[in-house]
Enzyme design. Structure first.
Site, mmCIF file in Angstrom:
data_model
loop_
_atom_site.group_PDB
_atom_site.id
_atom_site.type_symbol
_atom_site.label_atom_id
_atom_site.label_comp_id
_atom_site.label_asym_id
_atom_site.label_seq_id
_atom_site.Cartn_x
_atom_site.Cartn_y
_atom_site.Cartn_z
ATOM 1 N N TRP A 2 17.432 73.175 123.071
ATOM 2 C CA TRP A 2 17.493 74.627 123.169
ATOM 3 C C TRP A 2 17.992 75.297 121.894
ATOM 4 O O TRP A 2 18.356 76.446 121.890
ATOM 5 C CB TRP A 2 18.321 75.044 124.382
ATOM 6 C CG TRP A 2 19.672 74.418 124.510
ATOM 7 C CD1 TRP A 2 19.953 73.172 124.989
ATOM 8 C CD2 TRP A 2 20.918 74.993 124.164
ATOM 9 N NE1 TRP A 2 21.296 72.950 124.965
ATOM 10 C CE2 TRP A 2 21.916 74.048 124.469
ATOM 11 C CE3 TRP A 2 21.295 76.215 123.634
ATOM 12 C CZ2 TRP A 2 23.257 74.282 124.263
ATOM 13 C CZ3 TRP A 2 22.642 76.448 123.428
ATOM 14 C CH2 TRP A 2 23.601 75.494 123.745
ATOM 15 N N ASN A 20 23.948 68.193 126.591
ATOM 16 C CA ASN A 20 24.649 67.220 127.420
ATOM 17 C C ASN A 20 23.912 66.973 128.738
ATOM 18 O O ASN A 20 23.103 67.782 129.164
ATOM 19 C CB ASN A 20 26.068 67.695 127.702
ATOM 20 C CG ASN A 20 26.103 69.090 128.277
ATOM 21 O OD1 ASN A 20 25.825 70.046 127.560
ATOM 22 N ND2 ASN A 20 26.422 69.233 129.544
ATOM 23 N N ASP A 63 31.143 67.415 128.095
ATOM 24 C CA ASP A 63 30.326 68.507 127.561
ATOM 25 C C ASP A 63 30.345 68.549 126.036
ATOM 26 O O ASP A 63 30.438 69.590 125.424
ATOM 27 C CB ASP A 63 30.780 69.846 128.157
ATOM 28 C CG ASP A 63 29.751 70.949 127.952
ATOM 29 O OD1 ASP A 63 28.605 70.643 127.557
ATOM 30 O OD2 ASP A 63 30.086 72.121 128.162
ATOM 31 N N ASP A 65 27.977 68.227 123.764
ATOM 32 C CA ASP A 65 26.575 68.168 123.381
ATOM 33 C C ASP A 65 26.411 68.181 121.869
ATOM 34 O O ASP A 65 27.377 68.300 121.129
ATOM 35 C CB ASP A 65 25.753 69.273 124.045
ATOM 36 C CG ASP A 65 26.344 70.650 123.856
ATOM 37 O OD1 ASP A 65 27.183 70.838 122.959
ATOM 38 O OD2 ASP A 65 25.960 71.547 124.606
#
Length: 74
Positions: A2, A20, A63, A65
């Protein structure tokens, strides 16, 4: 994925950082390394096929990522 990736004209692949796994903080429901999450992936621009990847945090439960845009040092 994204976030915008980057491209290396000398080596040709496009690079993207990935997010993640989900659910974020409950790893019990998703056993294993959760392949390609929290990774940088290199894709061949001509075929779209995966050239290689590196996973920074296998089975991430925090989390962490990897969505930053990869930058090649000059």
């Amino acid at each position: 994925m994204w976030i915008t990736g980057s491209y290396d004209p000398a080596l040709k692949p496009g690079y993207w950082g990935t997010g993640n796994p989900s659910p974020d903080y409950d790893g019990d429901s998703r056993p294993g390394d959760n392949l390609y999450t929290d990774s940088v992936v290199a894709l061949d621009p001509d075929t779209g096929k995966l050239k290689w990847y590196y996973q920074f945090t296998p089975h991430d439960e925090f989390d962490w990522d990897s969505t930053q845009v990869p930058v090649r040092p000059t």
